[in-house]
Design a protein around this motif. Structure first.
Motif, PDB file in Angstrom:
ATOM      1  N   ARG A  32       0.823  -1.213   0.000  1.00 19.34           N
ATOM      2  CA  ARG A  32       0.000   0.000   0.000  1.00 19.34           C
ATOM      3  C   ARG A  32       0.862   1.270   0.000  1.00 19.34           C
ATOM      4  NH1 ARG A  32      -2.902   1.772   4.492  1.00 19.34           N
ATOM      5  NH2 ARG A  32      -0.935   1.414   5.608  1.00 19.34           N
ATOM      6  N   ASP A  33       1.898   1.272   0.860  1.00 19.41           N
ATOM      7  CA  ASP A  33       2.767   2.452   0.950  1.00 19.41           C
ATOM      8  C   ASP A  33       3.480   2.720  -0.373  1.00 19.41           C
ATOM      9  OD1 ASP A  33       1.971   2.609   3.562  1.00 19.41           O
ATOM     10  OD2 ASP A  33       3.804   1.729   4.395  1.00 19.41           O
TER      11      ASP A  33
ATOM     12  N   GLU B  87      -4.247  11.787  -1.714  1.00 20.04           N
ATOM     13  CA  GLU B  87      -5.096  11.284  -0.641  1.00 20.04           C
ATOM     14  C   GLU B  87      -4.604   9.908  -0.216  1.00 20.04           C
ATOM     15  OE1 GLU B  87      -9.519  12.098  -1.155  1.00 20.04           O
ATOM     16  OE2 GLU B  87      -8.819  12.128  -3.236  1.00 20.04           O
ATOM     17  N   PRO B  88      -4.727   9.564   1.070  1.00 18.50           N
ATOM     18  CA  PRO B  88      -4.269   8.247   1.530  1.00 18.50           C
ATOM     19  C   PRO B  88      -5.143   7.126   0.981  1.00 18.50           C
ATOM     20  CG  PRO B  88      -5.450   9.378   3.287  1.00 18.50           C
ATOM     21  CD  PRO B  88      -5.273  10.378   2.172  1.00 18.50           C
ATOM     22  N   LEU B  89      -4.544   5.953   0.853  1.00 12.82           N
ATOM     23  CA  LEU B  89      -5.281   4.757   0.466  1.00 12.82           C
ATOM     24  C   LEU B  89      -5.643   3.972   1.725  1.00 12.82           C
ATOM     25  CD1 LEU B  89      -3.320   3.346  -2.627  1.00 12.82           C
ATOM     26  CD2 LEU B  89      -5.537   4.501  -2.638  1.00 12.82           C
TER      27      LEU B  89
ATOM     28  N   TYR C  52      -7.826   1.791  -6.182  1.00 11.70           N
ATOM     29  CA  TYR C  52      -6.605   1.120  -6.651  1.00 11.70           C
ATOM     30  C   TYR C  52      -6.648  -0.348  -6.248  1.00 11.70           C
ATOM     31  CZ  TYR C  52      -4.379   5.404  -8.189  1.00 11.70           C
ATOM     32  OH  TYR C  52      -4.081   6.554  -8.877  1.00 11.70           O
TER      33      TYR C  52
ATOM     34  N   GLU D 293       1.080   4.344  -2.913  1.00 11.85           N
ATOM     35  CA  GLU D 293       0.865   5.766  -2.630  1.00 11.85           C
ATOM     36  C   GLU D 293       2.041   6.591  -3.143  1.00 11.85           C
ATOM     37  OE1 GLU D 293      -1.924   5.848   1.388  1.00 11.85           O
ATOM     38  OE2 GLU D 293       0.258   5.949   1.602  1.00 11.85           O
ATOM     39  N   ARG D 294       3.237   6.099  -2.945  1.00 13.53           N
ATOM     40  CA  ARG D 294       4.420   6.844  -3.396  1.00 13.53           C
ATOM     41  C   ARG D 294       4.563   6.805  -4.915  1.00 13.53           C
ATOM     42  NH1 ARG D 294       9.494   5.468   0.603  1.00 13.53           N
ATOM     43  NH2 ARG D 294       8.340   5.194   2.552  1.00 13.53           N
TER      44      ARG D 294
ATOM     45  N   ASN E 125       2.107   8.847  -6.596  1.00 13.93           N
ATOM     46  CA  ASN E 125       2.136  10.216  -6.069  1.00 13.93           C
ATOM     47  C   ASN E 125       0.725  10.678  -5.680  1.00 13.93           C
ATOM     48  OD1 ASN E 125       3.367  12.632  -5.304  1.00 13.93           O
ATOM     49  ND2 ASN E 125       3.064  13.564  -7.325  1.00 13.93           N
ATOM     50  N   LEU E 126       0.061   9.857  -4.873  1.00 15.56           N
ATOM     51  CA  LEU E 126      -1.332  10.125  -4.514  1.00 15.56           C
ATOM     52  C   LEU E 126      -1.425  11.222  -3.461  1.00 15.56           C
ATOM     53  CD1 LEU E 126      -2.673   6.457  -4.317  1.00 15.56           C
ATOM     54  CD2 LEU E 126      -2.686   8.031  -6.267  1.00 15.56           C
TER      55      LEU E 126
ATOM     56  N   HIS F 248     -10.116   5.522  -1.357  1.00 16.89           N
ATOM     57  CA  HIS F 248      -9.839   6.804  -0.705  1.00 16.89           C
ATOM     58  C   HIS F 248     -10.917   7.148   0.313  1.00 16.89           C
ATOM     59  CE1 HIS F 248      -6.398   7.783  -3.116  1.00 16.89           C
ATOM     60  NE2 HIS F 248      -7.063   7.820  -4.256  1.00 16.89           N
TER      61      HIS F 248
END
Length: 667
Positions: free
Chosen positions: A509-510, A520-522, A576, A513-514, A517-518, A643
């Protein structure tokens, strides 16, 4: 001096009734499935006919189930008992026997052969979330019934106010109708809500006599609706294991209590959002209306009731002072209504009890299991592995799990320092919102997770057989986080096994996100450990078109035309998706991105291997599937993200809570 919350009157009034002496027709679950089929076949008139009939039957069933349970509960409570001079337990169970017999007779008289019909839980959940109206709004639109389409869309928005697609559709229906927003109806608004709205309108118009009439009627109907809602919570409960008598009772009681606790929340939603002070607002309206009508005694009663609901409310404290000081009213008049007192005392008790349960239990349970206990309780006849098999896994898990935890906690500065390297980007995968990277799990971690999946998996876990997208030429087995947590709780596997799952998936997951380049957090929406195993007797001469997992899109329904409909039963909240592969000792089973639903034309192919993750956005830009597994077992962890906090994975929260509790117990 006076204070009253001003609610806006927006779309909605309950239309029609579902009361009937006899069943309206075919069972609602059958009609619902027929409606979905008609929808997918674009038979709009048949879609409308089936969903309308399904809703009619659904409400008829619920009304009569609630009626039977309320009637029998009252009769058993009032009946003469043989155990009158015996213990409280004896009296409780005797009443339970009478209540049960009464309910059976009542249901048999009303439902006949349908009384034992079992409806799939996901269908009941769809009705609860008003998905039939989600289908209907588009079916109505397709036959140019703009008013009905708008009503259906508004009905969905009443429980899903942030449904962006439905907001857009409603605006379109209003414009094309053309229709006025105030004429749009919430078709599921109950009678108490209709009366509440009328009282609100009268209050805003300064007609206090009419306000009193409608608010008192609404309050009485609210109590009735609350009792119906609570009785409808008394449903069957699959505990998934076999506790002893008392634990079984406690589990089932907690299951129904959680449902009953949601009734206040559900009934406080009239306008598409929860009104935190809905019950209190009755007495806020009434105290001022009675005062304006010159009924000081009733006004004081309403003030006292409002203060019982909310003792610190400054407005009602000032109102009470006004009556005592300025009006010369005696303190004796400030007596809260008995029905409101009983309602709040029950709410407070249940809130405290649930807080106790959630603080002291993760899973309601029997006595802790002994590792050497060879009883039926530790073996479970529901498909869990036996203790001897589990102990072999316990010996291998801690080392690799703790190593993973150290790597995660370290918070590496770069992807390469995390041991992860990009294998394929959007360019190599020939599409947007896609990536493949290696290094998310070591060979030892993959081995442990693969063995755990094979050891603990349940056939088809996570999917209903009738709706499974998987081929019949393979065995599909899965493990949810809830099942893994239960096995840890029962000491069938070590807690480090659950830690390993959470840690490895957190890394995935991390990284997503990187990488993307999201902003908002997933949040995890669902996590699933799965293995697909080829059936040897069906592998020979198997067609490549017989995909292991048919081509699909994760948040919409992919059509042959290429259109992707963001409507149920699609998981429209998914943003995602990712798959972490655990092995490569099998033939076939490649992951594919495709041009269309057929799966015959591939945009990219990804070969699974230990520690490899394919990640992608969940929308129509990424149709995907799995080629046939021709030999061996293909194991992976499926992850779906959102999200939207509303769709966070409950089982993950429970698993994390369990681990925290176990850690605290070991200190």
């Amino acid at each position: 001096m006076w204070g009253c919350v001003g609610y806006l009157v927006v779309v909605g009034t309950y239309v029609g009734t579902y009361v009937g002496a006899a069943a309206p027709g075919d069972p609602y679950d059958f009609l619902y499935k027929e409606g979905v089929t008609a929808y997918l076949e674009e038979d709009w008139l048949k879609c409308i006919k089936n969903f309308e009939a399904a809703l009619l039957d659904y409400h008829w069933v619920r009304e009569h189930v609630a009626s039977c349970r309320r009637k029998c509960s009252g009769e058993s409570a009032a009946g003469k008992l043989m155990s009158a001079k015996l213990s409280e337990d004896d009296r409780f169970y005797e009443r339970a026997v009478y209540n049960t017999l009464c309910v059976v007779k009542c249901k048999k008289a009303i439902f006949g052969s349908r009384m034992d019909r079992i409806v799939e839980g996901n269908i009941n959940e769809d009705f609860h979330n008003r998905k039939p109206y989600d289908y209907l709004q588009l079916c109505y639109f397709k036959v140019d019934e703009f008013k009905k389409a708008a009503d259906a869309a508004a009905t969905v928005l009443a429980v899903q106010p942030d449904h962006e697609v439905m907001k857009t559709n409603l605006k379109y229906y209003l414009a094309e109708g053309p229709l006025n927003a105030e004429d749009v109806l919430n078709l599921e608004l109950q009678e108490y809500g209709k009366e509440f709205i009328k009282g609100n309108v009268a209050y805003n118009n300064g007609d206090y006599k009419t306000t009193i009439i409608h608010m008192e009627k609404s309050l009485a109907l609210f109590y009735d609706a609350m009792e119906d809602c609570r009785h409808l919570c008394e449903n069957p409960f699959d505990q998934g294991w076999f506790p002893d008598f008392i634990s079984s009772l406690a589990n089932h009681y907690t299951f129904t209590l959680r449902c009953k606790r949601r009734c206040t929340w559900q009934l406080s939603n009239l306008y598409g959002e929860i009104m935190d002070d809905f019950f209190y607002s009755y007495f806020n309206y009434l105290q001022y209306s009675y005062y304006k009508e010159g009924d000081t005694e009733k006004a004081c009663e309403a003030v006292a009731t409002a203060l019982f609901v909310n003792p610190t409310d400054e407005v009602q404290i000032r109102n009470k002072q006004f009556f005592i000081i300025d009006e010369g009213v005696s303190e004796d008049l400030f007596v809260p209504r008995k029905d409101a007192v009983a309602f709040i005392e029950r709410e407070d008790f249940e809130e405290k009890l649930m807080e106790y349960i959630e603080t002291h239990f993760v899973f309601l349970k029997d006595d802790d299991f002994d590792d050497d206990d060879d009883s039926d309780a530790t073996k479970y006849s529901s498909g869990l592995p036996n203790t001897k098999e589990a102990k072999g896994l316990l010996q291998r898990v801690p080392e690799t799990a703790r190593a993973a935890r150290k790597r995660v906690v370290a918070q590496f500065k770069t992807m390469s320092q995390m041991g992860i390297h990009l294998l394929m980007s959007e360019r190599e995968l020939h599409g947007r919102g896609r990536m493949v990277a290696d290094g998310f799990a070591t060979p030892l971690q993959c081995l442990v997770l693969t063995e755990l999946t094979k050891l603990a998996a349940v056939e088809g876990d996570g999917y209903k057989q009738s709706t499974s997208p998987h081929t019949q030429a393979e065995n599909f087995q899965g493990v949810t986080l809830g099942r893994a947590g239960m096995m840890v709780h029962a000491k069938l596997i070590a807690k480090e096994a659950l830690e390993l799952i959470l840690d490895v998936t957190d890394r995935c997951r991390d990284y997503l996100e990187r990488y993307f380049n999201l902003k908002e957090p997933l949040y995890f929406a669902f996590t699933h450990l799965v293995c697909r195993t080829a059936k040897p007797e069906m592998s020979e001469n198997r067609s490549l078109s017989d995909l292991s997992h048919e081509v699909h899109v994760d948040n919409c329904l992919l059509q042959d035309s290429g259109e992707c409909l963001r409507v149920p039963p699609a998981y429209t909240y998914r943003d995602y998706s990712a798959l972490l592969y655990l092995n490569d000792e099998f033939e076939g089973g490649d992951f594919i991105f495709t041009h269309d639903r057929s799966g015959l034309s591939h945009e990219a192919i990804v070969r699974p291997r230990c520690g490899r993750m394919v990640g992608f956005s969940s929308g129509p830009e990424n149709p995907h599937g799995v080629l046939p597994v021709l030999d061996g077992s293909r194991c992976a962890i499926g992850m779906w993200f959102t999200h939207d906090k509303l769709f966070k994975e409950l089982e993950r929260t429970l698993a994390e809570t369990l681990l925290t509790r176990l850690k605290d117990d070991s200190v």
